[in-house]
Design an enzyme around this catalytic site. Structure first.
Site, PDB file in Angstrom:
ATOM      1  N   HIS A   1       0.926  -1.275  -0.004  1.00  0.00           N
ATOM      2  CA  HIS A   1      -0.017   0.060   0.109  1.00  0.00           C
ATOM      3  C   HIS A   1       0.835   1.242   0.018  1.00  0.00           C
ATOM      4  CE1 HIS A   1      -3.638   2.364   1.012  1.00  0.00           C
ATOM      5  NE2 HIS A   1      -2.843   3.103   1.630  1.00  0.00           N
ATOM      6  N   GLU A   2       1.662   1.269   0.887  1.00  0.00           N
ATOM      7  CA  GLU A   2       2.582   2.556   1.072  1.00  0.00           C
ATOM      8  C   GLU A   2       3.818   2.682  -0.322  1.00  0.00           C
ATOM      9  OE1 GLU A   2       1.884   4.597   3.042  1.00  0.00           O
ATOM     10  OE2 GLU A   2       0.437   3.433   4.407  1.00  0.00           O
TER      11      GLU A   2
ATOM     12  N   GLU B   1      -4.538   7.868  -3.137  1.00  0.00           N
ATOM     13  CA  GLU B   1      -5.071   6.553  -2.713  1.00  0.00           C
ATOM     14  C   GLU B   1      -5.248   5.563  -3.779  1.00  0.00           C
ATOM     15  OE1 GLU B   1      -5.689   4.250   0.570  1.00  0.00           O
ATOM     16  OE2 GLU B   1      -4.738   6.221   0.357  1.00  0.00           O
TER      17      GLU B   1
ATOM     18  N   HIS C   1       1.940   4.710  -2.914  1.00  0.00           N
ATOM     19  CA  HIS C   1       1.852   5.895  -2.432  1.00  0.00           C
ATOM     20  C   HIS C   1       3.468   6.628  -2.887  1.00  0.00           C
ATOM     21  CE1 HIS C   1      -1.704   6.938  -0.699  1.00  0.00           C
ATOM     22  NE2 HIS C   1      -1.528   6.024   0.288  1.00  0.00           N
TER      23      HIS C   1
END
Length: 491
Positions: free
Chosen positions: A256-257, A286, A260
């Site tokens: 997830h990170e 996101e 980003h």
């Protein structure tokens, strides 16, 4: 062009100082000694005061007045647009208020972390009450008689409104609730059992980050209570977390990170330390983390590759087959934590927070009543009671640091990710064959080309429209979820 060049030279220094302020925040979450909290609050306030002064410097106003945007190219027009918006917006907020918010939220972050560890809501409420008071005051200054919450949303998703979000959520909710009910009534896939040593999880986390394209020459991975990504351009850092009985927490927090971070690392270097040299909005941001984590990272094809990695690295890994492992990865569980929620229930967690913080900002809900309001709403939405504060109102860091208006962008990001995934599948027909080999480049390079490299050149909606060839809607996301989970749960 001389006036434009002067403006951009001044802005470059402002952007550099903003990056320094961000690094102070990263350090506070990862390495700062606990006893340094009060001093860090003063440091953050000082940085905010300096940034506030630069953003409303009369020279900026004079340059903006003298520049004819029609003589600039698309990039120049976008730069001036964002600088003008920041100049006008920052002028509305008194400098002492901006500094007080920075100081208070810096202190509140540490108070929240300790209260969460102690399961002590009462210890957190006084500082949260002060944060809410200050943010209401800021919102009222920005709104100038309009909607306070709309003014806050604009910090994270320009041009979006509470009504627009509420209408979107109202349209999404019935299909999500129906799918959730059908899945929870069906036979669940097997759970993952065993103990997974932290050092092996972190080694796998590093490998997965590389597979997804994270450049370690421009970043690093550390541990934090609440995983996050920080920075842009040539210094983009991420954090993850571990639980020895749940390796998915580490694996998917990292993916997830990385989504980003790869967005920030991939922005065109020509935009470095300029207003458009970053992600355009938190909703678009996101979309990158969610498509990396879910449509790619939880796909049948990629979990086949991950299955082999788990067998090689963990002695207690006991999943019987690739297909069983795919179902386990996507298992829908009753649970409390937003960041650990499956794809179906995640948006329901966001909707809860959206309604509560909107009520907080309007004054319809006071901080002293927040825990009860959270618990009542959770029980109504999920059908069971919150068991402890760290699984309820204390689970997220966002409100302690004043991020009101941020939560709804998570659901908007899921919507955008659905649109991007639909187009990606059409443009890269052999995607699954690549994912099965742990080859993410066809997907990540497509995202870089279509979206990431452009930074904040376009508005959020235009960014998605440019990448997908059509305006965003919820239909691709909802159809994807219904198809995926109907197959896994044999609905």
């Amino acid at each position: 062009m001389n006036k434009y060049n002067d403006l951009m030279a001044f802005q470059k220094q402002t952007e550099a100082l903003s990056q320094v302020a961000g690094r102070l925040g990263w350090d506070q979450e990862t390495m700062m000694p606990r006893g340094a909290a009060a001093q860090r609050g003063e440091e953050m306030a000082a940085m905010q005061s300096m940034l506030h002064a630069r953003r409303i410097d009369p020279k900026v106003g004079a340059w903006l007045a003298e520049i004819d945007a029609d003589t600039l190219d698309q990039v120049g027009q976008a730069q001036v647009r964002d600088i003008r918006k920041s100049f006008e917006r920052t002028q509305k907020v008194p400098a002492d208020l901006a500094a007080e918010i920075a100081k208070t939220t810096s202190l509140a972050q540490g108070t929240w972390a300790q209260a969460r560890a102690d399961e002590d809501v009462a210890a957190f409420l006084p500082v949260l009450q002060e944060v809410v008071r200050l943010k209401r005051e800021e919102g009222q200054a920005l709104a100038e008689g309009g909607s306070v919450y709309d003014a806050m949303i604009d910090d994270y998703e320009p041009d979006m409104t509470a009504k627009g979000l509420a209408d979107m959520f109202d349209a999404m909710r019935p299909r999500l609730v129906a799918l959730r009910a059908a899945v929870l009534d069906a036979k669940a896939p097997q759970e993952l059992f065993g103990t997974y040593p932290e050092d092996k999880q972190l080694a796998l986390s590093d490998e997965i980050a590389k597979v997804f394209g994270y450049n370690f020459d421009l970043g690093r991975i550390d541990k934090a209570v609440h995983p996050f990504s920080s920075g842009s351009g040539q210094d983009v850092r991420i954090t993850t977390r571990t639980s020895e009985d749940d390796p998915f927490n580490c694996i998917y927090s990292t993916i997830h990170e990385v989504g980003h971070a790869c967005y920030e690392q991939s922005v065109d270097n020509a935009y470095l330390l300029t207003p458009i040299g970053r992600g355009v909005s938190m909703g678009v941001h996101e979309s990158q983390s969610r498509i990396y984590e879910n449509q790619l990272g939880r796909s049948r094809a990629f979990t086949g590759w991950l299955f082999d990695q788990m067998r090689k690295r963990f002695d207690e890994f006991d999943s019987s087959s690739e297909e069983a492992f795919y179902a386990t990865v996507n298992r829908v569980n009753k649970g409390y934590i937003r960041t650990e929620a499956d794809e179906i229930q995640y948006n329901l967690h966001v909707m809860l927070r959206f309604d509560l913080e909107r009520a907080l900002m309007s004054g319809d809900l006071e901080v002293v009543d927040l825990e009860a309001a959270w618990n009542d709403r959770f029980a109504a939405d999920f059908g069971y009671a919150v068991d402890k504060p760290s699984n309820g109102v204390l689970q997220d860091v966002h409100w302690s640091v004043g991020l009101f208006g941020y939560f709804p962008t998570y659901a908007l990001g899921n919507l955008y990710a659905g649109c991007l995934h639909e187009t990606l599948r059409a443009d890269v027909p052999d995607l699954d064959a690549q994912l099965r080999k742990g080859e993410l480049a066809p997907a990540t390079e497509w995202l870089k080309d279509k979206l990431q490299q452009h930074g904040a050149l376009r508005s959020p909606e235009d960014t998605i429209t440019h990448a997908c060839g059509k305006a965003p809607s919820a239909e691709p996301m909802l159809s994807y979820l219904e198809k995926k989970f109907s197959e896994i749960y044999d609905l």
